[in-house]
Motif scaffolding. Structure first.
Motif, PDB file in Angstrom:
ATOM      1  N   ALA A 214      57.026  59.870  25.572  1.00 16.21           N
ATOM      2  CA  ALA A 214      57.457  59.782  26.951  1.00 16.21           C
ATOM      3  C   ALA A 214      58.879  59.225  26.987  1.00 16.21           C
ATOM      4  O   ALA A 214      59.146  58.149  26.476  1.00 16.21           O
ATOM      5  N   PRO A 215      59.798  59.991  27.538  1.00 13.92           N
ATOM      6  CA  PRO A 215      61.176  59.524  27.561  1.00 13.92           C
ATOM      7  C   PRO A 215      61.323  58.357  28.531  1.00 13.92           C
ATOM      8  O   PRO A 215      60.633  58.285  29.541  1.00 13.92           O
ATOM      9  N   ARG A 216      62.201  57.480  28.185  1.00  9.16           N
ATOM     10  CA  ARG A 216      62.503  56.420  29.133  1.00  9.16           C
ATOM     11  C   ARG A 216      63.562  56.963  30.072  1.00  9.16           C
ATOM     12  O   ARG A 216      64.197  57.958  29.789  1.00  9.16           O
ATOM     13  N   GLY A 217      63.757  56.286  31.145  1.00  9.00           N
ATOM     14  CA  GLY A 217      64.850  56.670  32.024  1.00  9.00           C
ATOM     15  C   GLY A 217      64.575  57.925  32.820  1.00  9.00           C
ATOM     16  O   GLY A 217      63.546  58.563  32.698  1.00  9.00           O
ATOM     17  N   CYS A 218      65.546  58.257  33.655  1.00 12.04           N
ATOM     18  CA  CYS A 218      65.383  59.397  34.551  1.00 12.04           C
ATOM     19  C   CYS A 218      65.412  60.692  33.754  1.00 12.04           C
ATOM     20  O   CYS A 218      66.288  60.912  32.939  1.00 12.04           O
ATOM     21  N   ARG A 219      64.455  61.571  34.049  1.00 10.31           N
ATOM     22  CA  ARG A 219      64.375  62.812  33.283  1.00 10.31           C
ATOM     23  C   ARG A 219      65.477  63.801  33.647  1.00 10.31           C
ATOM     24  O   ARG A 219      65.678  64.782  32.969  1.00 10.31           O
TER      25      ARG A 219
ATOM     26  N   CYS B 147      72.375  65.400  35.450  1.00 13.11           N
ATOM     27  CA  CYS B 147      72.726  64.802  36.736  1.00 13.11           C
ATOM     28  C   CYS B 147      74.220  64.522  36.865  1.00 13.11           C
ATOM     29  O   CYS B 147      74.818  63.863  36.019  1.00 13.11           O
ATOM     30  N   PRO B 148      74.825  65.004  37.929  1.00 13.62           N
ATOM     31  CA  PRO B 148      76.250  64.737  38.132  1.00 13.62           C
ATOM     32  C   PRO B 148      76.518  63.281  38.545  1.00 13.62           C
ATOM     33  O   PRO B 148      77.659  62.814  38.457  1.00 13.62           O
ATOM     34  N   HIS B 149      75.484  62.571  39.018  1.00 13.07           N
ATOM     35  CA  HIS B 149      75.721  61.202  39.515  1.00 13.07           C
ATOM     36  C   HIS B 149      75.169  60.148  38.581  1.00 13.07           C
ATOM     37  O   HIS B 149      74.994  58.994  38.979  1.00 13.07           O
ATOM     38  N   ARG B 150      74.867  60.507  37.341  1.00 16.18           N
ATOM     39  CA  ARG B 150      74.122  59.566  36.504  1.00 16.18           C
ATOM     40  C   ARG B 150      74.881  58.246  36.311  1.00 16.18           C
ATOM     41  O   ARG B 150      76.108  58.207  36.264  1.00 16.18           O
ATOM     42  N   MET B 151      74.076  57.185  36.214  1.00 16.08           N
ATOM     43  CA  MET B 151      74.647  55.843  36.037  1.00 16.08           C
ATOM     44  C   MET B 151      73.940  55.205  34.851  1.00 16.08           C
ATOM     45  O   MET B 151      72.954  55.743  34.358  1.00 16.08           O
ATOM     46  N   ASP B 152      74.436  54.066  34.423  1.00 14.68           N
ATOM     47  CA  ASP B 152      73.830  53.435  33.247  1.00 14.68           C
ATOM     48  C   ASP B 152      72.374  53.060  33.476  1.00 14.68           C
ATOM     49  O   ASP B 152      71.533  53.246  32.611  1.00 14.68           O
ATOM     50  N   ILE B 153      72.144  52.579  34.668  1.00  8.12           N
ATOM     51  CA  ILE B 153      70.787  52.102  34.975  1.00  8.12           C
ATOM     52  C   ILE B 153      69.759  53.239  34.847  1.00  8.12           C
ATOM     53  O   ILE B 153      68.606  53.018  34.501  1.00  8.12           O
ATOM     54  N   CYS B 154      70.232  54.476  35.072  1.00  2.00           N
ATOM     55  CA  CYS B 154      69.325  55.623  35.053  1.00  2.00           C
ATOM     56  C   CYS B 154      68.701  55.833  33.683  1.00  2.00           C
ATOM     57  O   CYS B 154      67.670  56.480  33.552  1.00  2.00           O
ATOM     58  N   LEU B 155      69.350  55.304  32.645  1.00  2.00           N
ATOM     59  CA  LEU B 155      68.850  55.506  31.286  1.00  2.00           C
ATOM     60  C   LEU B 155      67.688  54.581  30.958  1.00  2.00           C
ATOM     61  O   LEU B 155      66.952  54.801  30.018  1.00  2.00           O
TER      62      LEU B 155
ATOM     63  N   ALA C  49      62.861  59.767  44.047  1.00  2.00           N
ATOM     64  CA  ALA C  49      62.858  59.016  42.792  1.00  2.00           C
ATOM     65  C   ALA C  49      64.246  59.069  42.189  1.00  2.00           C
ATOM     66  O   ALA C  49      64.515  59.857  41.293  1.00  2.00           O
ATOM     67  N   CYS C  50      65.144  58.246  42.699  1.00  2.39           N
ATOM     68  CA  CYS C  50      66.515  58.267  42.205  1.00  2.39           C
ATOM     69  C   CYS C  50      67.170  56.932  42.527  1.00  2.39           C
ATOM     70  O   CYS C  50      67.061  56.428  43.642  1.00  2.39           O
ATOM     71  N   TYR C  51      67.850  56.379  41.544  1.00  2.00           N
ATOM     72  CA  TYR C  51      68.462  55.058  41.720  1.00  2.00           C
ATOM     73  C   TYR C  51      69.599  55.046  42.729  1.00  2.00           C
ATOM     74  O   TYR C  51      70.013  53.995  43.187  1.00  2.00           O
ATOM     75  N   LEU C  52      70.105  56.235  43.065  1.00  2.00           N
ATOM     76  CA  LEU C  52      71.177  56.281  44.058  1.00  2.00           C
ATOM     77  C   LEU C  52      70.721  55.665  45.377  1.00  2.00           C
ATOM     78  O   LEU C  52      71.525  55.214  46.170  1.00  2.00           O
ATOM     79  N   TYR C  53      69.400  55.670  45.609  1.00  2.67           N
ATOM     80  CA  TYR C  53      68.910  55.238  46.917  1.00  2.67           C
ATOM     81  C   TYR C  53      68.331  53.833  46.886  1.00  2.67           C
ATOM     82  O   TYR C  53      67.690  53.391  47.825  1.00  2.67           O
ATOM     83  N   GLU C  54      68.528  53.148  45.762  1.00  2.00           N
ATOM     84  CA  GLU C  54      68.025  51.786  45.684  1.00  2.00           C
ATOM     85  C   GLU C  54      68.991  50.890  46.461  1.00  2.00           C
ATOM     86  O   GLU C  54      70.196  50.942  46.257  1.00  2.00           O
ATOM     87  N   SER C  55      68.445  50.091  47.342  1.00  2.55           N
ATOM     88  CA  SER C  55      69.366  49.279  48.132  1.00  2.55           C
ATOM     89  C   SER C  55      69.543  47.914  47.497  1.00  2.55           C
ATOM     90  O   SER C  55      68.694  47.437  46.778  1.00  2.55           O
TER      91      SER C  55
END
Ligand SMILES: Nc1ncnc2c1ncn2[C@@H]1O[C@H](COP(=O)(O)OP(=O)(O)O)[C@@H](O)[C@H]1O
Ligand code: SF4
Ligand code: SF4
Ligand SMILES: [Mg+2]
Lengths: 334, 659
Positions: free
Chosen positions: A294-299, A304-312, A328-334
Motif C-alpha cells: 500500500a503506497p503512502r501518500g496521495c495516490r 498532480c499539478p499541485h502536489r506538495m511535500d505533505i502529499c507524500l 480527499a486532497c490536502y489543498l482543502y485542509e484548513s
C-alpha cells in the motif's frame, strides 16, 4: 445491530477494503483494489448514485462486493442492517432478489445456448415468483412492457437474433421482474450508441421515479452521470477522491484528478480543440504501481499539478468542503 | 423491428465464437468431419466385422501356419489377410484387436476427462486453497515422463483386461483436462451471463452444468480426442513391450507377438504391418478431429495460420495495370472506396450491411466513420482489408489504393498490399492480445509474418515502435495482463504501424477506455499520424471524440452513407436529419438536457425499404422519401448529403415526371 429511531440504510458500506493476490502463497504483495470505502444508501427517496472513475479504479470491485460475488478483506457491507456474510437463509434469498444488476456488454449477458426465455425461467424458478404458468407469463409480459418490449417478439428468440438495444432492455426487464430495491448498473451504456444510451438512461430514471428503485450507476462517463445521477463518488486507484452532489462535482470539481477527468471529456465542438497534451507518467498507468504494498501518500501525487511535500506522507482524508461535498486532497485542509 | 445479427464485434469473445444456433453450424469443419469419418470407419470395422467373419479363427491352431494374404502367391481365400506362425487368422485378429485398442483409449480418456472436470471445476470455481493444491498437482503431473512410469507400474501390476489397462492410463489422462477445465471455468465465470445466472439464484452445480458446460464443449471435445489418441499410444506401447493384458487381442499385442517371433526378418510382412497401418489411420483420424475441434473452439487459429504462410511468400509484387477511371479526385486520395456493397448471406436472408458506400480518404487526413452499432462500420473496415467474415461477401464495388483495386487482387498480392499499405486496429483489439504471451513475441510475430529480419534489428524495431506510441521500453518483456487497457491499446497501435502502412483503419480504438486514457490514446494516434504522415479512418460512435480528432466525418446509417463533410461544417451545420439527431443527443456537462430518447434502427437490414433509409425515423419524411432513394450529392463546399430536403428541384422534376 439496528439502531432504533434512525432509519436503517438500505445499503451501508463501512470501510470496505478489497485486496487481491498476496497472501503467503504468493510472492507478490497484494493489489489494493478498493481502500476503506464507505457509503450509505437510503431506501427512500430512491436515488441514483454514480460511482465514477477510470478503469482499474475499483468500480467493478465495488459492484462485485455489493452483489456478493466477493467479500471484502476488511470492513463491512450491510444490507438492511445485516452484514452480507451473516445473512440467514431467508435474508439471503431476499437480498439476492432485491439487489440486482445490469451489465455493460449487451452481447455477453445472455448464454448463447439458450432462448431468451431461459433468462426469465431461471429467476422465476429460483425465486418462485409465480404460482402457475399463466401468472408467470403475465409477470414476464408486464416486465417487458416496462421496457417497451413484447413477449411474443423476443422470448422464443436466441440472443444473437436480438439487437443490442433489445438485449439491454431485456436485461432491465429481467431485473425489474424481481422487484429489486437496488440495481447495480455496471457501465450499462458504455458500449452502446446515442439512441440506445438515451433509451436506457430514460428507463433507469423511470424505474427510480415510478418504482422507487435505487441505482448504483457505475461509469467512466461523467456526462451521462450528470444527466441522471443524484449523488456521485469519484474513485481513483481504490480511493474515494471526491464525493457529493453530482451537479456540484461536475460544475465545481475540487480534486485535481476530478478536474483532469472533466477536462478530458471531449468537447463536441471541432472549433474548441484540446489545447494541451496530457501525459500519464508511465508508472501511473500500470497496475503494478501498487507493487510496493500500500503506497503512502496521495495516490495522485505523480500526476498532480499541485502536489506538495505533505502529499507524500499520508493519504489525505476526506475533507468536507461544502454540505456533503468532500474531497480527499490536502489543498482543502484548513 | 430491428434484427441484430451477430456482429464481428463479438468475434473476440471466445465462448461466443461458437453456438449451434448461429448461422453457420461450427461443427461443419472439414478436418473434424474427415477425422470423425475415419475414426467411425475403423470403429465400424471392429463392430461389424464379427458378423461377417468368424472371429474364432483368431485363436491358435485355427488354420495353416504363415500363409500370406490372398493376393500374394500361396495365399488362401479362407484367410484373406493370411495367417501367422501360430496359425491364427490375421483378419479375425485385427477385427478383435481394433475395438479393444479403441476401447482402452476411450475409457482412459473418458475417466481422465471425468476426473479433470471434477477437479478443474472445483479449482476454478472454489479457488483459494483448493485451486492451489489442484493446480500444483496437475502441473507437476504433466512433467512426469508418462511412458517410463507406465512401464514401471505395468511391470508390477498384472493386467488382466482392458479395463485395468485403461485405469492405469487414466492416471496420466487427467492433468490435461483438469488444467483445461480450470482455465475455462476461470474465464467463463467472468462472463456476464454466468454472473447473471448467479444473481438469478442458480446453484454452483447448475451454473457449471447448464451455463458453462455447453460453452466449453468444443474445447472439451478437442481435449478428449487428443486424450484418446494419447491413451491408445500409451496402451500400444505397453502392449508392444508385452506389458499389456495377454489374453485379449490388441493391436499392440499383435505387434509384440510378431516381433518376438522375428516376423520382420522372416519376411512375414502381413503379420506386423496391418496393425501398424490401422494404428496410423486411427491416429490420423483423431489428429484431424483434434485440430478441427481446435479450429472450432478458436476460430482465429485459421486466420493466423494464413499469415504465417505469408512469411514464405516474400516474392515481388507483379505489376498491376492501373484501373481506368475518371474519378481522379481534386485532391489526392490515399484510399478510395467506390460503390461498395457487402452482404451477409444468412440462412434467414441477405443482410445488406453496406449498400453502395462511396468515400475517399485523402493523403494525411483523418476521416471519421460514425453511426450506431450494427450500421455497418466494421463491415466497411473489413471490406477495405478484404477480410469480410463469411457468410459475408463483397458483392460489388472497388477499394483502391494507388489505383490498384484490392477487390480484384487475390492471394499473395493481396496479402502484401493489405499489410504493407493498409493496417487495421481491429475493434476490441486490446482484448485480442494473447494474455500469456509476452509483448515482445506478439510484436515479433506481427513483423516476422511480413518481413525477414534478424534478431537484433527486430528487437530495435520493436523498441522504436513502443517508443512511437509513448510506452516505456520495459513493456517489451511484459504480458498483456500486466498492462492497463490504454497501454494494451497502444501496443495494438504500435503493431499496426510496424510495417509503415499508408492508411490505418482504427475500429473504435478508444471505446471502453475512460476519458483520460481515451485522450491519451487519441493523442497517440494523432502523433503517429503526424510523424508517419499516414492517413487514417477512425471508426467510432462518440461524436465528442470525433469532433476532437477527425478532419472529415462520414455518417453511416443502416449500411448507407448519409452525409460526408468536413468536421467543422458537419457540427456547425449538420444537414441530414440523422446527423442532426446524433449531434443533438451528445450528452453534455455544460447543461442538463432532457434525454433525447429515440428508437434505434427501425427496419430489418435484410429488408430495407424503398426510398430513403431513414424514413421511419425522420421528422421531415414526405412521399418522395418513401419512393426514391436520395443520392449522396454535394450541397455545400465539400459537404455531401443524401436527403430530399436539399433537392427541391429534382424532387419537383420527379413529381412532374410522374404526373
Ligand atoms: N457474420 C455475420 N453474419 C450475419 N450478419 C452479420 C455478420 N456480421 C455483421 N452482420 C450484420 O451486418 C450489419 C453491420 O454490422 P457491423 O459492420 O458490425 O456494424 P458496426 O461495425 O457499425 O457496428 C449488422 O446488421 C450485423 O448484424
Ligand atoms: S493531496 Fe496533494 S498530490 Fe494529492 S491531489 Fe491533492 S494536491 Fe495533489
Ligand atoms: S430523404 Fe426524406 S426521409 Fe430521408 S432523411 Fe431526408 S427528409 Fe428524411
Ligand atoms: Mg463495429
Amino acid at each position: 445491530m439496528t439502531q432504533p429511531g434512525k432509519a436503517e440504510p438500505l445499503l451501508r458500506i463501512r470501510d470496505a477494503t478489497m485486496e487481491f493476490g498476496g497472501g503467503f502463497l504468493s510472492s507478490q504483495p497484494p493489489l489494493v483494489a478498493l481502500d476503506s470505502f464507505s457509503l450509505d444508501l437510503h431506501e427512500s427517496p430512491a436515488q441514483i448514485t454514480t460511482i465514477a472513475g477510470e478503469s482499474g479504479s475499483g468500480k467493478t470491485t465495488l459492484a462485485n462486493l455489493v452483489l456478493g460475488f466477493i467479500s471484502p478483506t476488511q470492513g463491512q457491507i450491510l444490507y438492511k442492517g445485516v452484514d452480507l456474510s451473516q445473512l440467514d437463509r431467508k435474508q439471503r434469498l431476499t437480498y439476492r432478489q432485491e439487489v440486482q444488476a445490469i451489465f455493460q456488454d449487451p452481447y455477453d449477458v445472455f448464454n448463447p445456448f439458450f432462448r431468451i426465455q431461459h433468462t426469465f425461467n431461471l429467476v422465476m424458478r429460483h425465486f418462485a415468483l409465480a404460482q402457475d404458468k399463466l401468472e408467470r407469463r403475465e409477470l414476464i409480459e408486464d416486465a417487458l412492457n416496462v421496457v417497451g418490449l413484447r413477449g411474443d417478439e423476443i422470448l422464443e428468440k436466441y440472443p444473437h437474433q436480438l439487437s443490442g438495444g433489445q438485449r439491454q432492455r431485456v436485461m432491465v426487464a429481467r431485473a425489474y421482474l424481481l422487484r429489486p430495491r437496488l440495481i447495480v448498473a455496471d457501465e450499462p451504456v458504455s458500449a452502446v450508441d446515442a439512441s440506445l444510451r438515451a433509451m436506457i438512461l430514460d428507463i433507469m430514471l423511470r424505474l427510480r421515479d415510478e418504482h422507487g428503485i435505487s441505482f448504483l450507476y457505475i461509469t467512466h462517463d461523467l456526462s451521462t452521470a450528470y444527466q441522471i445521477g443524484d449523488n456521485m463518488i469519484v474513485l481513483f486507484q481504490g480511493i474515494t477522491a471526491e464525493t457529493g452532489d453530482t451537479g456540484q462535482i461536475i460544475q465545481n470539481p475540487q480534486h485535481p484528478y476530478v478536474q483532469e477527468l472533466i477536462n478530458s471529456i471531449p468537447v463536441p465542438d471541432p472549433k474548441i480543440k484540446w489545447d494541451t497534451d496530457i501525459r500519464l507518467p508511465a508508472e501511473e498507468t500500470m497496475r503494478s504501481q501498487n507493487a510496493e504494498g500500500a503506497p503512502r501518500g496521495c495516490r495522485f501525487y505523480q500526476r498532480c499539478p499541485h502536489r506538495m511535500d505533505i502529499c507524500l506522507e499520508n493519504q489525505p482524508p476526506l475533507i468536507p468542503v461544502e454540505g456533503q461535498h468532500a474531497v480527499a486532497c490536502y489543498l482543502y485542509e484548513s | 423491428m430491428a434484427v441484430g445479427q451477430r456482429t464481428p464485434d463479438d468475434a473476440s469473445a471466445p465462448a461466443q465464437g461458437w453456438g449451434l444456433n448461429t448461422w453457420d453450424s461450427p461443427w461443419l469443419n472439414f478436418k473434424f468431419l474427415l477425422g470423425a469419418g475415419i475414426v467411425l470407419l475403423i470403429l465400424l470395422f471392429g463392430l461389424v466385422g464379427p458378423f461377417f467373419w468368424d472371429t474364432d479363427l483368431a485363436y491358435t491352431g485355427a488354420g495353416p501356419l504363415n500363409k500370406p494374404p490372398v493376393w500374394a502367391e500361396g495365399g488362401l481365400p479362407e484367410h484373406p489377410l493370411g495367417t501367422e506362425s501360430n496359425g491364427r487368422d490375421m483378419l479375425a485378429q485385427l477385427i478383435l484387436a481394433t475395438p479393444s485398442s479403441l476401447k482402452v483409449g476411450f475409457l482412459a480418456a473418458i475417466i481422465g476427462m471425468g476426473i479433470g472436470m471434477a477437479l478443474g471445476s472445483v479449482a476454478g470455481y472454489v479457488g483459494g486453497w483448493w485451486d492451489h493444491v489442484i493446480r500444483t498437482l496437475s502441473d507437476s503431473a504433466v512433467t512426469i515422463p508418462a511412458l517410463v512410469v507406465l512401464v514401471v507400474i505395468a511391470s508390477y501390476v498384472q493386467m488382466t483386461d482392458t479395463t485395468a489397462m485403461a485405469l492405469i492410463l487414466a492416471l496420466f489422462a487427467w492433468p490435461g483436462p483438469t488444467r483445461l477445465v480450470r482455465s475455462q471455468v476461470l474465464t467463463l465465470r467472468e462472463r456476464s451471463y454466468v454472473r447473471m445466472a448467479h444473481l438469478s439464484g442458480a446453484s454452483a452445480l447448475e451454473i457449471m452444468f447448464v451455463e458453462m458446460l455447453p460453452n466449453m464443449l468444443p474445447w472439451l471435445a478437442a481435449s478428449l480426442t487428443g486424450g484418446i489418441s494419447a491413451a491408445i499410444l500409451g496402451a500400444t506401447g505397453l502392449e508392444v513391450l508385452g506389458l499389456g493384458p495377454t489374453r485379449v487381442p490388441s493391436l499392440g499385442l499383435i505387434i509384440n507377438q510378431a516381433t518376438t517371433n522375428a516376423a520382420l526378418v522372416r519376411g512375414l510382412v502381413w503379420w506386423w504391418l496391418p496393425p501398424i497401418i490401422i494404428l496410423m489411420v486411427i491416429f490420423v483420424g483423431f489428429f484431424l478431429m483434434t485440430i478441427g475441434l481446435d479450429e472450432i473452439a478458436n476460430p482465429r487459429i485459421r486466420q493466423f495460420s494464413s499469415t504465417r504462410r505469408e512469411r514464405t511468400a516474400a516474392g515481388e509484387l507483379p505489376p498491376v495495370e492501373p484501373v481506368e477511371d475518371g474519378t481522379a479526385g481534386e485532391e489526392e486520395a490515399a484510399l478510395e472506396v467506390d460503390d461498395l456493397h457487402v452482404h451477409y448471406f444468412t440462412p434467414r436472408g441477405e443482410v445488406i450491411a453496406a449498400n453502395g458506400v462511396n468515400f475517399s480518404v485523402r493523403k494525411g487526413e483523418i476521416l471519421g466513420l460514425v453511426g450506431e452499432s450494427g450500421c455497418g462500420k466494421t463491415t466497411v473496415a473489413m471490406a477495405i482489408l478484404q477480410v469480410v467474415q463469411p457468410p459475408g461477401r463483397i458483392v460489388q464495388g472497388a477499394v483502391r489504393i494507388e489505383e490498384r483495386d484490392l477487390v480484384s487482387l487475390s492471394g499473395r498480392d493481396l496479402r502484401r498490399v493489405r499489410w504493407r499499405d493498409l493496417a487495421l486496429v481491429p475493434q476490441g483489439a486490446m482484448n485480442s492480445l494473447n494474455p500469456v504471451t509476452p509483448i515482445r513475441e506478439q510484436m515479433a510475430d506481427a513483423i516476422l509474418a511480413h518481413e525477414n529480419i534478424g534478431r537484433a534489428e527486430l528487437e530495435q524495431r520493436i523498441l522504436n515502435l513502443l517508443n512511437d506510441v509513448g510506452l516505456p521500453e520495459r513493456v517489451i518483456d511484459m504480458f498483456p495482463h500486466e498492462l492497463s487497457g490504454g497501454m494494451k491499446q497502444r501496443v495494438c497501435i504500435a503493431m499496426s504501424i510496424a510495417l509503415n502502412p499508408q492508411v490505418i483503419i482504427a475500429d473504435e480504438p478508444t471505446s471502453a477506455l475512460d476519458v483520460v486514457v481515451q485522450r491519451v490514446v487519441a493523442q497517440t494516434l494523432l502523433e503517429v499520424k503526424e510523424r508517419l504522415g499516414v492517413s487514417m479512418v477512425m471508426i467510432g460512435h462518440d461524436m465528442g471524440l470525433q469532433a476532437q480528432l477527425v478532419d472529415r466525418i462520414a455518417v453511416m446509417y443502416a449500411g448507407n452513407l448519409v452525409e460526408v463533410a468536413p468536421v467543422e461544417s458537419a457540427f456547425a451545420e449538420p444537414l441530414h436529419p440523422y446527423t442532426q439527431l446524433l449531434i443533438e443527443s451528445i450528452p453534455s456537462i455544460r447543461e442538463r438536457k432532457p434525454l433525447n430518447v429515440t428508437e434505434g434502427l427501425t427496419h430489418d437490414l435484410r429488408d430495407p425499404p424503398p426510398g430513403c433509409i431513414f424514413q421511419f425515423r425522420c421528422k421531415h419524411v414526405e412521399r418522395i422519401c418513401r419512393e426514391r432513394r436520395p443520392e449522396l450529392v454535394e450541397r455545400d463546399d465539400d459537404h455531401l448529403v443524401a436527403c430530399w430536403l436539399y433537392e427541391p428541384e429534382r424532387h419537383s422534376l420527379i413529381e412532374l415526371e410522374e404526373a
